[in-house]
Design a protein around this motif. Structure first.
Motif, PDB file in Angstrom:
ATOM      1  N   SER A  66      44.933  52.833  45.708  1.00  0.00           N
ATOM      2  CA  SER A  66      43.640  52.150  45.805  1.00  0.00           C
ATOM      3  C   SER A  66      43.352  51.699  47.233  1.00  0.00           C
ATOM      4  O   SER A  66      42.291  51.189  47.517  1.00  0.00           O
ATOM      5  CB  SER A  66      43.624  50.946  44.866  1.00  0.00           C
ATOM      6  N   HIS A  67      44.309  51.887  48.138  1.00  0.00           N
ATOM      7  CA  HIS A  67      44.156  51.447  49.522  1.00  0.00           C
ATOM      8  C   HIS A  67      43.783  49.972  49.608  1.00  0.00           C
ATOM      9  O   HIS A  67      42.922  49.581  50.385  1.00  0.00           O
ATOM     10  CB  HIS A  67      43.153  52.330  50.269  1.00  0.00           C
ATOM     11  N   THR A  68      44.415  49.193  48.768  1.00  0.00           N
ATOM     12  CA  THR A  68      44.211  47.748  48.795  1.00  0.00           C
ATOM     13  C   THR A  68      45.574  47.063  48.760  1.00  0.00           C
ATOM     14  O   THR A  68      46.433  47.445  47.977  1.00  0.00           O
ATOM     15  CB  THR A  68      43.407  47.284  47.559  1.00  0.00           C
ATOM     16  N   LEU A  69      45.747  46.064  49.623  1.00  0.00           N
ATOM     17  CA  LEU A  69      46.943  45.232  49.576  1.00  0.00           C
ATOM     18  C   LEU A  69      46.566  43.877  48.991  1.00  0.00           C
ATOM     19  O   LEU A  69      45.464  43.379  49.220  1.00  0.00           O
ATOM     20  CB  LEU A  69      47.533  45.021  50.976  1.00  0.00           C
ATOM     21  N   GLY A  70      47.485  43.287  48.242  1.00  0.00           N
ATOM     22  CA  GLY A  70      47.268  41.948  47.725  1.00  0.00           C
ATOM     23  C   GLY A  70      48.115  40.943  48.478  1.00  0.00           C
ATOM     24  O   GLY A  70      49.227  41.265  48.907  1.00  0.00           O
ATOM     25  N   VAL A  71      47.576  39.748  48.663  1.00  0.00           N
ATOM     26  CA  VAL A  71      48.316  38.682  49.350  1.00  0.00           C
ATOM     27  C   VAL A  71      48.249  37.425  48.495  1.00  0.00           C
ATOM     28  O   VAL A  71      47.173  37.054  48.015  1.00  0.00           O
ATOM     29  CB  VAL A  71      47.723  38.394  50.741  1.00  0.00           C
ATOM     30  N   ARG A  86      45.320  36.458  58.280  1.00  0.00           N
ATOM     31  CA  ARG A  86      44.594  37.185  59.328  1.00  0.00           C
ATOM     32  C   ARG A  86      45.463  38.314  59.896  1.00  0.00           C
ATOM     33  O   ARG A  86      44.996  39.436  60.110  1.00  0.00           O
ATOM     34  CB  ARG A  86      44.191  36.198  60.436  1.00  0.00           C
ATOM     35  N   GLY A  87      46.734  38.005  60.128  1.00  0.00           N
ATOM     36  CA  GLY A  87      47.643  39.017  60.656  1.00  0.00           C
ATOM     37  C   GLY A  87      47.822  40.181  59.689  1.00  0.00           C
ATOM     38  O   GLY A  87      47.797  41.349  60.084  1.00  0.00           O
ATOM     39  N   SER A  92      46.659  45.748  58.202  1.00  0.00           N
ATOM     40  CA  SER A  92      46.402  46.682  57.103  1.00  0.00           C
ATOM     41  C   SER A  92      45.078  47.403  57.309  1.00  0.00           C
ATOM     42  O   SER A  92      44.959  48.583  56.968  1.00  0.00           O
ATOM     43  CB  SER A  92      46.444  45.956  55.756  1.00  0.00           C
ATOM     44  N   ARG A  93      44.107  46.717  57.892  1.00  0.00           N
ATOM     45  CA  ARG A  93      42.824  47.375  58.164  1.00  0.00           C
ATOM     46  C   ARG A  93      43.033  48.548  59.128  1.00  0.00           C
ATOM     47  O   ARG A  93      42.415  49.611  58.977  1.00  0.00           O
ATOM     48  CB  ARG A  93      41.817  46.395  58.754  1.00  0.00           C
ATOM     49  N   ALA A  94      43.911  48.346  60.107  1.00  0.00           N
ATOM     50  CA  ALA A  94      44.181  49.412  61.076  1.00  0.00           C
ATOM     51  C   ALA A  94      44.732  50.653  60.377  1.00  0.00           C
ATOM     52  O   ALA A  94      44.633  51.758  60.914  1.00  0.00           O
ATOM     53  CB  ALA A  94      45.166  48.916  62.134  1.00  0.00           C
ATOM     54  N   GLU A 328      53.320  45.518  58.066  1.00  0.00           N
ATOM     55  CA  GLU A 328      53.978  46.748  58.530  1.00  0.00           C
ATOM     56  C   GLU A 328      55.150  47.125  57.618  1.00  0.00           C
ATOM     57  O   GLU A 328      55.322  48.292  57.258  1.00  0.00           O
ATOM     58  CB  GLU A 328      54.476  46.573  59.969  1.00  0.00           C
ATOM     59  N   VAL A 329      55.951  46.114  57.257  1.00  0.00           N
ATOM     60  CA  VAL A 329      57.078  46.382  56.370  1.00  0.00           C
ATOM     61  C   VAL A 329      56.571  46.885  55.018  1.00  0.00           C
ATOM     62  O   VAL A 329      57.100  47.845  54.445  1.00  0.00           O
ATOM     63  CB  VAL A 329      57.935  45.107  56.197  1.00  0.00           C
TER      64      VAL A 329
END
Lengths: 365, 365
Positions: A66-71, A86-87, A92-94, A328-329
């Motif tokens: 889905s190209h989505t990360l959850g936080v 923000r980091g 992830s946007r990059a 990144e990890v």
């Protein structure tokens, strides 16, 4: 009729093309509720003519990405977590991933619910600042993994859990700050805030246990404070450790108490922003001044700390870098990299910095 | 074999029960990729025996309700938005809705992308602090509505858009603050920050247009500043309005410039937190003091402002209440309430408060 357009057609446009009501088109395209076979086939034909795309949710069910990360963070209102988010979001946007965030108000139950929301929304990976204290309370993290969703911890390690954790060395940062206060000549250093318990245990071990039972970072910072006392051969005094609810109001009351002791504190180490502002209010209310009467070092540097009178010496956490590294990890895990070493001790530890300004001075005579 | 358990079975457990690999079970249950008919039927039979539930995403596609609200804010790192998000999250949780948040870094393109993420994740409603300036730039908001997802604006109205907007009266709040500075005797009041443009237009109309083209709230706050000058019969001087990038660094440079004018500013009105800290740095760097040499009022009260020396007079925004109200309006729309009046002027305006502390004094001789 086909329509030349760049924007994707909406359900309303499909409905108009099919000559049916919007609700009928929505039911047909969403796959819910009753629609007569005749109307259904008209809607589907219209959708095909207009190039209506099934939404990405349906797409993600068929592609698995889905190209989505959850936080998941404890408190989105804490500038520290805002910086971490923000980091994560920048990194992830990059890589073409969107980031969605849930805040848990420091509640493990809400963290578990948030984890299920993210599993249900089919994110590709999850970064969590977890309130879990060990494997027994982290079944929700294991569940995400078992469903094929990698999880990376940020800010807080979970002892015993075999997972990548991007953290700072809280114990060492606290030791460095308290050591700086002791080096300036202080022997009576207060710790704000301590464990959120009602009573005040006399034994340092009980205090540390209580802090660690509340939050991994809390236990680590208290250990660092005790390390610095030990390094300098200073005695431990339970009266110099705040207990009770972790609020600015409670910090005010506890610091006023410490300043009122016969052998009062001459320096304070504050482990969070609201602990710093609470301590400053208490110092002002009791007529003392920073640093002439009381020295102070706080955690989590901010632009406000630099414009205080005097400017405050603070521990700077690498908020953005914590988020960037966690993303990144996580993205590497999504790409198929192996997760942490099976001893569970694999941690990505980033450096903190003691930003020295003007809130530390020798104790007054 | 059936298994007695309370936790839902995972894909791995279904795979074990079926005697197939995890990837095969995942492909079968996720409905993607190739699986032989024989293995597929074994996986489906195992899933039925274990009571494997299709995930909530699939459920929400069949029921149309996911009990999730989406929130889009410009900058999750801004304590103001963190407070608004907290209000939304508290109010929606009380109604059994989870909240997921996306941050757009003040970019309209990112806002559009975030809106599509939320549509794709099938949230039941969306609260957005939009960077859109009118109907021409808000097609993404209309698209959500056209897909049956109600949208409520928070913090920022979009002129011309027929939508509920939960806002404060920025113009009136700014007028009140600048009027307080003028009432203390000031005639040279600086405005930080102004429109993010390279040149400095002489005509006040051009400045207001530039500010309003950037952000609705920016235009309103500049208008309130000008209202207060007009009320007092004071002339407008373009040199007293900051222009350029809205960063702390730029605020420092612009305030140093205003303090260096032959007829220098004696008071400052700062419209955001970083504008306040930038102004304070510039004041300190030039050897002036608050309030003896320069008076100051800022926007967005915080616990830091109260512990400054001197404590700062600030405009307090009802952050939590903005969020709570936005969630309530949105939940009512989800329940089927009619949306705003068709004249598009329907706004929910909450009160601000000028919190008077000690950063305002008469100008020095």
């Amino acid at each position: 009729m086909t329509v030349e357009r760049s924007a994707p057609p909406t359900i309303s446009e499909v409905a108009a093309e099919a000559g049916v009501g919007r609700a009928t088109a929505a039911r047909t395209l969403g796959g819910y509720g009753y629609v007569s076979p005749e109307l259904r086939s008209r809607v589907l034909a219209a959708a095909e003519r207009l190039g209506y795309r099934a939404n990405a949710l349906a797409r993600s069910m068929s592609t698995g990405v889905s190209h989505t990360l959850g936080v998941i963070v404890a408190d989105i209102g804490n500038p520290f977590f805002a910086g971490v988010v923000r980091g994560i979001s920048d990194a992830s946007r990059a890589r073409g991933f969107d980031t969605i965030v849930l805040s848990t108000h420091e509640s493990l139950d809400e963290e578990i619910a948030a984890m299920h929301v993210l599993i249900d929304k089919q994110v590709d990976g999850i970064v969590v600042a977890s309130a879990a204290l060990g494997p027994k309370t982290s079944a929700h993290i294991a569940e995400a993994w078992s469903r094929g969703i990698p999880v990376v911890l940020v800010d807080r390690a979970v002892p015993g859990l075999e997972l990548d954790a991007v953290v700072i060395d809280n114990r060492e940062a606290a030791r460095e700050a308290v050591t700086a206060l002791i080096a300036a000549g202080h022997r009576r250093v207060g710790f704000v805030w301590g464990p959120p318990i009602a009573g005040r245990p006399d034994r340092r071990r009980d205090l540390v246990d209580a802090a660690a039972r509340n939050l991994w970072t809390d236990g680590e910072r208290l250990r660092g404070y005790l390390d610095a006392l030990d390094d300098a051969g200073l005695p431990f005094d339970a009266d110099l450790v705040m207990v009770g609810e972790k609020t600015e109001e409670r910090a005010i009351a506890e610091v006023e108490r410490m300043l009122g002791l016969d052998d009062r504190v001459t320096a304070l180490f504050c482990t969070e922003t609201d602990a710093v502002t609470g301590a400053l209010r208490a110092i002002r209310a009791t007529g003392f001044r920073v640093p002439a009467d009381v020295s102070l070092i706080g955690f989590d540097d901010s632009s406000w700390a630099a414009v205080m009178e005097p400017p405050l010496t603070m521990i700077e956490q690498p908020m953005l870098a914590l988020g960037t590294r966690a993303a990144e990890v996580l993205l590497a895990l999504i790409d198929g990299a192996p997760r942490s070493q099976p001893d569970g001790a694999f941690r990505h530890t980033l450096d903190t910095r003691l930003v020295e300004r003007s809130s530390v001075a020798p104790p007054s005579a």
